[in-house]
Motif scaffolding. Structure first.
Motif, PDB file in Angstrom:
ATOM      1  N   PRO A  11      63.836 -28.441 -56.342  1.00 40.93           N
ATOM      2  CA  PRO A  11      62.387 -28.680 -56.315  1.00 40.93           C
ATOM      3  C   PRO A  11      61.625 -27.671 -55.462  1.00 40.93           C
ATOM      4  O   PRO A  11      62.143 -27.121 -54.488  1.00 40.93           O
ATOM      5  CB  PRO A  11      62.279 -30.084 -55.714  1.00 40.93           C
ATOM      6  N   ASP A  39      57.554 -32.505 -57.161  1.00 39.32           N
ATOM      7  CA  ASP A  39      58.470 -32.729 -58.282  1.00 39.32           C
ATOM      8  C   ASP A  39      58.300 -31.706 -59.409  1.00 39.32           C
ATOM      9  O   ASP A  39      58.328 -32.032 -60.594  1.00 39.32           O
ATOM     10  CB  ASP A  39      58.373 -34.163 -58.806  1.00 39.32           C
ATOM     11  N   LEU A  40      58.153 -30.463 -59.011  1.00 42.22           N
ATOM     12  CA  LEU A  40      58.269 -29.321 -59.909  1.00 42.22           C
ATOM     13  C   LEU A  40      59.593 -28.656 -59.553  1.00 42.22           C
ATOM     14  O   LEU A  40      59.832 -28.364 -58.374  1.00 42.22           O
ATOM     15  CB  LEU A  40      57.107 -28.350 -59.677  1.00 42.22           C
ATOM     16  N   TYR A  41      60.450 -28.453 -60.523  1.00 40.37           N
ATOM     17  CA  TYR A  41      61.766 -27.973 -60.133  1.00 40.37           C
ATOM     18  C   TYR A  41      62.381 -27.013 -61.146  1.00 40.37           C
ATOM     19  O   TYR A  41      62.119 -27.065 -62.344  1.00 40.37           O
ATOM     20  CB  TYR A  41      62.731 -29.144 -59.908  1.00 40.37           C
ATOM     21  N   ASN A  97      61.490 -22.723 -63.747  1.00 37.81           N
ATOM     22  CA  ASN A  97      60.200 -23.341 -64.063  1.00 37.81           C
ATOM     23  C   ASN A  97      59.172 -23.115 -62.966  1.00 37.81           C
ATOM     24  O   ASN A  97      57.975 -23.102 -63.219  1.00 37.81           O
ATOM     25  CB  ASN A  97      60.381 -24.850 -64.277  1.00 37.81           C
ATOM     26  N   ILE A  98      59.636 -22.970 -61.727  1.00 36.54           N
ATOM     27  CA  ILE A  98      58.748 -22.723 -60.592  1.00 36.54           C
ATOM     28  C   ILE A  98      58.264 -21.274 -60.668  1.00 36.54           C
ATOM     29  O   ILE A  98      59.083 -20.361 -60.781  1.00 36.54           O
ATOM     30  CB  ILE A  98      59.479 -22.944 -59.250  1.00 36.54           C
ATOM     31  N   ASP A 283      49.106 -19.767 -64.061  1.00 39.01           N
ATOM     32  CA  ASP A 283      49.993 -20.939 -64.097  1.00 39.01           C
ATOM     33  C   ASP A 283      49.221 -22.128 -63.526  1.00 39.01           C
ATOM     34  O   ASP A 283      48.769 -22.082 -62.370  1.00 39.01           O
ATOM     35  CB  ASP A 283      51.245 -20.696 -63.246  1.00 39.01           C
ATOM     36  N   LEU A 285      49.663 -26.244 -63.019  1.00 36.58           N
ATOM     37  CA  LEU A 285      50.700 -27.280 -63.091  1.00 36.58           C
ATOM     38  C   LEU A 285      50.277 -28.506 -62.281  1.00 36.58           C
ATOM     39  O   LEU A 285      49.771 -28.375 -61.150  1.00 36.58           O
ATOM     40  CB  LEU A 285      52.017 -26.741 -62.500  1.00 36.58           C
ATOM     41  N   CYS A 287      51.637 -31.826 -60.413  1.00 33.86           N
ATOM     42  CA  CYS A 287      52.869 -32.370 -59.839  1.00 33.86           C
ATOM     43  C   CYS A 287      52.535 -33.556 -58.956  1.00 33.86           C
ATOM     44  O   CYS A 287      51.374 -33.916 -58.784  1.00 33.86           O
ATOM     45  CB  CYS A 287      53.566 -31.308 -58.970  1.00 33.86           C
TER      46      CYS A 287
END
Length: 293
Positions: A11, A39-41, A97-98, A283, A285, A287
């Motif tokens: 994460p 919780d981006l991992y 993904n990060i 980007d 996102l 989270c």
């Protein structure tokens, strides 16, 4: 996990605060930071092989195009192979993904996941403390990424104090299409000219009392004094987030990722939609401030 394969989540983190309290003779800076797992991992799949050595691959090329043996994941595997005399070969695949070079500790977290995964897969029996001692030789953020959660980080980042878990807030991350050199930021930091430092003790008290609104108002990062003048878009992003429902906004690490905290999911999702429309090349996102499930 099977007998020869394991998959581990890695994460990201955000900084709730980042203070620089001094500079050492060796050039390293003394830090005082509040760090939070989100919780981006990324995801690592590690497989034991009969063929010796380390084979490392990933789903996409990193911006700096470094060779595999320069990647922290490869370095972690090599370190454990040598330290624990592992005879098996290792095939490691990284699903990235990060966003890279974003101030989110993606590389350090991948490194930590490799240490955890190989320790378990190869039944090495190393304790978390032993993994942290090994990890800090690879990067100052690695011990935090091994332990995760909500923590006060001091020294060069290796002295950690666990804090109560932060409320599960929403965090909207926006990373512009720019690269920020951490080395450049610290080299150009003028400590004697910084007039406003994070009130770290107040923020810790807010975390203990679950006073999310006061915590969000106190978000602070002294590295913004270098990065924002160099990249004014980050100030624009902080304003965008605040104008679109965030209870606080901050640059994470040395940047360029800027995030806003939200207590309300509907507001967060409305801001997400608007950010994707307004910044289509960035980007964007959404989270939560919690450990990945």
């Amino acid at each position: 996990m099977t007998n020869d394969t394991i998959t581990i989540k890695a994460p990201a983190k955000i900084n709730l605060s980042l203070d620089v309290t001094g500079r050492r003779e060796n050039g390293y800076h003394d830090l005082r930071m509040l760090m939070q797992t989100i919780d981006l991992y990324d995801e690592l799949t590690i497989k034991k092989t009969a063929e010796s050595g380390i084979h490392f691959s990933m789903n996409r090329e990193l911006p700096d195009h470094i060779p595999p043996e320069k990647n922290l994941v490869w370095k972690a595997a090599k370190l454990l192979q040598e330290h624990c005399h592992i005879t098996d070969g290792l095939d490691i695949y990284l699903e990235k993904n990060i966003p890279a070079a974003a101030g989110l500790a993606g590389g350090s977290s991948d490194c930590a996941a490799a240490l955890i995964g190989i320790n378990e897969l190869c039944d090495l029996g190393l304790t978390l403390g032993q993994l942290c001692d090994l990890g800090v030789t690879l990067g100052a953020d690695v011990p935090f990424c091994l332990q995760k959660g909500t923590m006060l980080s001091e020294g060069i980042g290796e002295i950690l104090t666990r804090l109560p878990d932060l409320s599960p807030l929403w965090a909207l991350l926006i990373k512009p299409d720019i690269s920020v050199s951490t080395g450049y930021v610290y080299t150009h930091l003028k400590l004697d000219e910084i007039t406003s430092h994070p009130d770290t003790e107040h923020l810790i008290d807010c975390i203990r009392r679950h006073d999310d609104a006061s915590l969000a108002r106190g978000l602070s990062n002294v590295l913004e004094t270098v990065t924002i003048p160099e990249y004014p878009i980050l100030a624009e992003l902080k304003t965008f987030l605040s104008d679109n429902g965030a209870i606080g906004a901050l640059m994470s690490g040395s940047g360029p990722t800027t995030y806003g905290l939200y207590q309300d999911e509907i507001l967060a999702r409305m801001a997400l939609k608007k950010a994707k429309e307004q910044y289509p090349d960035y980007d964007v996102l959404l989270c939560r401030t919690r450990l990945p499930e």
